[in-house]
Each structure stands twice: as structure tokens, then as C-alpha cells.
Motif scaffolding. Sequence first.
Motif, PDB file in Angstrom:
ATOM      1  N   ARG A  91      52.288  31.033  12.290  1.00 41.44           N
ATOM      2  CA  ARG A  91      52.088  29.770  11.567  1.00 41.44           C
ATOM      3  C   ARG A  91      51.370  28.804  12.520  1.00 41.44           C
ATOM      4  N   ASN A  92      50.878  27.718  11.999  1.00 41.23           N
ATOM      5  CA  ASN A  92      50.221  26.728  12.863  1.00 41.23           C
ATOM      6  C   ASN A  92      51.148  26.239  13.973  1.00 41.23           C
ATOM      7  N   SER A  93      52.448  26.182  13.700  1.00 39.85           N
ATOM      8  CA  SER A  93      53.401  25.670  14.687  1.00 39.85           C
ATOM      9  C   SER A  93      53.803  26.702  15.732  1.00 39.85           C
ATOM     10  N   GLY A  97      49.243  30.064  17.004  1.00 41.88           N
ATOM     11  CA  GLY A  97      48.932  29.667  15.633  1.00 41.88           C
ATOM     12  C   GLY A  97      47.529  29.079  15.572  1.00 41.88           C
ATOM     13  N   HIS A  98      46.905  29.199  14.445  1.00 43.24           N
ATOM     14  CA  HIS A  98      45.511  28.773  14.339  1.00 43.24           C
ATOM     15  C   HIS A  98      45.127  28.604  12.871  1.00 43.24           C
ATOM     16  N   HIS A  99      43.967  28.049  12.657  1.00 43.76           N
ATOM     17  CA  HIS A  99      43.312  28.053  11.361  1.00 43.76           C
ATOM     18  C   HIS A  99      41.819  27.937  11.613  1.00 43.76           C
ATOM     19  N   TYR A 139      44.179  22.709   3.342  1.00 45.66           N
ATOM     20  CA  TYR A 139      44.325  24.085   3.800  1.00 45.66           C
ATOM     21  C   TYR A 139      44.346  25.021   2.596  1.00 45.66           C
ATOM     22  N   GLN A 147      45.393  31.186   7.477  1.00 35.93           N
ATOM     23  CA  GLN A 147      45.142  29.793   7.110  1.00 35.93           C
ATOM     24  C   GLN A 147      43.698  29.387   7.397  1.00 35.93           C
TER      25      GLN A 147
END
Length: 170
Positions: A91-93, A97-99, A139, A147
Motif C-alpha cells: 500500500r502507499n503507507s 509503497g508507490h503509485h 487515484y 495504484q
Amino acid sequence: MALPGLRGTDHIGFTVPDLDVADDFFVRVLGCEFVYSLGPFAREKGEWMQNHLGVHARTVMRRLNFYRCGNGSNFEVFEYEAADGQAPQPRNSDIGGHHLAFYVDDFDAALDYLHAEGLTILGDPTASSSASLGQRWVYFLSPWGMQFELVSYPDGKAYEKDARVLLWHP
């Protein structure tokens, strides 16, 4: 001191569970251009995969595809058969994590298109404030749950009026 000769980001690499699904997403849905494919790569003996890629020595890199998406960075997209199993997508956290964010000229048209493609959109579009005033973003998820972000700021962002360095913008 800085990295001698740094010119910019050449590519961003990431792993997907099914390269055929990813290819459809990048080419048909997003409009990226397929450039070339390599693989498979495996080492029956030795520690090459571990020493060079930081993966289990018997992992197989089934295939990788390179894509060019508009005026941004290139993508190197891998499909691995991990000899020691695969971790869930961060996840982003999470650490690592990335997007990936895609800039579009017409935010509303692009968002309507993503909805029509049946992609999962996370929440409603957000109008940024403070230094990012002028930007809208949202997002969305790829078919395999990675993501991505849709972003646009056609009149620039507030920070630009006093900035010594500007962020990249198409």
C-alpha cells in the motif's frame, strides 16, 4: 556533490502478476506504446539473480516489456516466477509503497474514460490546496490492483510563482 552526469529518469520498473493483462492495460486502456520484450531469464546454478537483482537465486524472470507513455518516463514491466513466493502488493503507507501518476490535459474527460473502462476509482477527485493549488487528482487501480493517479493542473500550481526550480510538467 551530486551524481555525475545525471540527466533524468530513464525508466521505472515494476512487477505485475500477469504481463498479458498489463500489456492490455498499458496499450489499449492507457494508450502507451509497446517497444520491446525480453525473457525468459533464469539461472540454474550460481547466485546471479540474487547478486544482480536481489531476488531468490532460482527465481525466473518470465518476461519483461518496455513501454513508452506519452512524454514521460519509460516503463519496464516484469513478470516473475519467484522461487520463494511473492509478497502482497504494498500500500502507499508500506515501505516500498508507490503509485504512478499520469498527467492529462482534460481531467474530466480522462476520468469519464476510466469509469467507462470499469476501473476502480478511489474516492472523488481532490482539488489540491497550498503549494499545489490549481491541481486536481484522483487515484485509480489497475486490473491487478496497482495504484495509479490521474492528475492535471492546466494553469500551473501555486508554488510556481516563487519557485527557483519547477517540477516536470508536459
